[in-house]
Design an enzyme around this catalytic site. Structure first.
Site, PDB file in Angstrom:
ATOM      1  N   LEU A  13     -29.855 -93.047  62.116  1.00 13.37           N
ATOM      2  CA  LEU A  13     -29.282 -91.663  61.471  1.00 13.37           C
ATOM      3  C   LEU A  13     -28.577 -90.954  61.270  1.00 13.37           C
ATOM      4  CD1 LEU A  13     -28.423 -94.104  58.124  1.00 13.37           C
ATOM      5  CD2 LEU A  13     -26.850 -94.688  59.730  1.00 13.37           C
ATOM      6  N   CYS A  14     -27.666 -89.734  61.314  1.00 16.60           N
ATOM      7  CA  CYS A  14     -27.614 -88.694  61.623  1.00 16.60           C
ATOM      8  C   CYS A  14     -28.554 -88.359  60.412  1.00 16.60           C
ATOM      9  CB  CYS A  14     -26.397 -87.881  60.731  1.00 16.60           C
ATOM     10  SG  CYS A  14     -25.522 -86.679  60.834  1.00 16.60           S
ATOM     11  N   PRO A  15     -29.174 -87.182  60.971  1.00 16.39           N
ATOM     12  CA  PRO A  15     -29.213 -86.053  61.943  1.00 16.39           C
ATOM     13  C   PRO A  15     -29.969 -86.359  63.788  1.00 16.39           C
ATOM     14  CG  PRO A  15     -30.947 -85.076  61.115  1.00 16.39           C
ATOM     15  CD  PRO A  15     -30.495 -86.837  60.262  1.00 16.39           C
ATOM     16  N   ASP A  39     -24.136 -94.481  65.238  1.00 18.65           N
ATOM     17  CA  ASP A  39     -23.759 -94.093  63.667  1.00 18.65           C
ATOM     18  C   ASP A  39     -22.879 -92.351  63.687  1.00 18.65           C
ATOM     19  OD1 ASP A  39     -24.110 -92.574  61.274  1.00 18.65           O
ATOM     20  OD2 ASP A  39     -25.092 -90.956  61.951  1.00 18.65           O
ATOM     21  N   ASP A  45     -20.738 -84.836  66.333  1.00 25.70           N
ATOM     22  CA  ASP A  45     -22.158 -83.673  65.552  1.00 25.70           C
ATOM     23  C   ASP A  45     -22.710 -83.689  67.842  1.00 25.70           C
ATOM     24  OD1 ASP A  45     -22.198 -83.918  63.473  1.00 25.70           O
ATOM     25  OD2 ASP A  45     -23.986 -85.462  62.992  1.00 25.70           O
TER      26      ASP A  45
END
Length: 81
Positions: A13-15, A39, A45
């Site tokens: 998942l982010c980041p 994600d 991103d």
């Protein structure tokens, strides 16, 4: 001659996908880096990171639930975080 690096960020998942991209770009200036990520945040991103770090977003391909980003890392070591 630059090498190609593949980052399998599927399930992260982010980041994390963009952080792994940044680390690979720092370690391998000028390299072609492929990031595989599922994600949804990676879709915004990674292109944003490329703009901020002057990296080339070579291609984006959707493969089912996974996006494949191909990025040319900056050759000047600008791949920080």
């Amino acid at each position: 001659m630059s090498s190609e690096i593949v980052i399998d960020a599927v399930g992260l998942l982010c980041p994390q996908p963009v952080l792994q991209l940044a680390g690979a770009a720092r370690a391998h200036p000028g390299a072609l880096i492929t990031v595989l990520a599922d994600d949804a945040a990676a879709a915004t991103d990674i292109p944003a990171w490329c703009r901020m770090r002057h990296a080339e977003l070579v291609s984006v391909e959707q493969m089912g639930a996974v996006n494949r980003f191909v990025v040319r890392a900056p050759s000047t070591g600008q791949g920080r975080g």
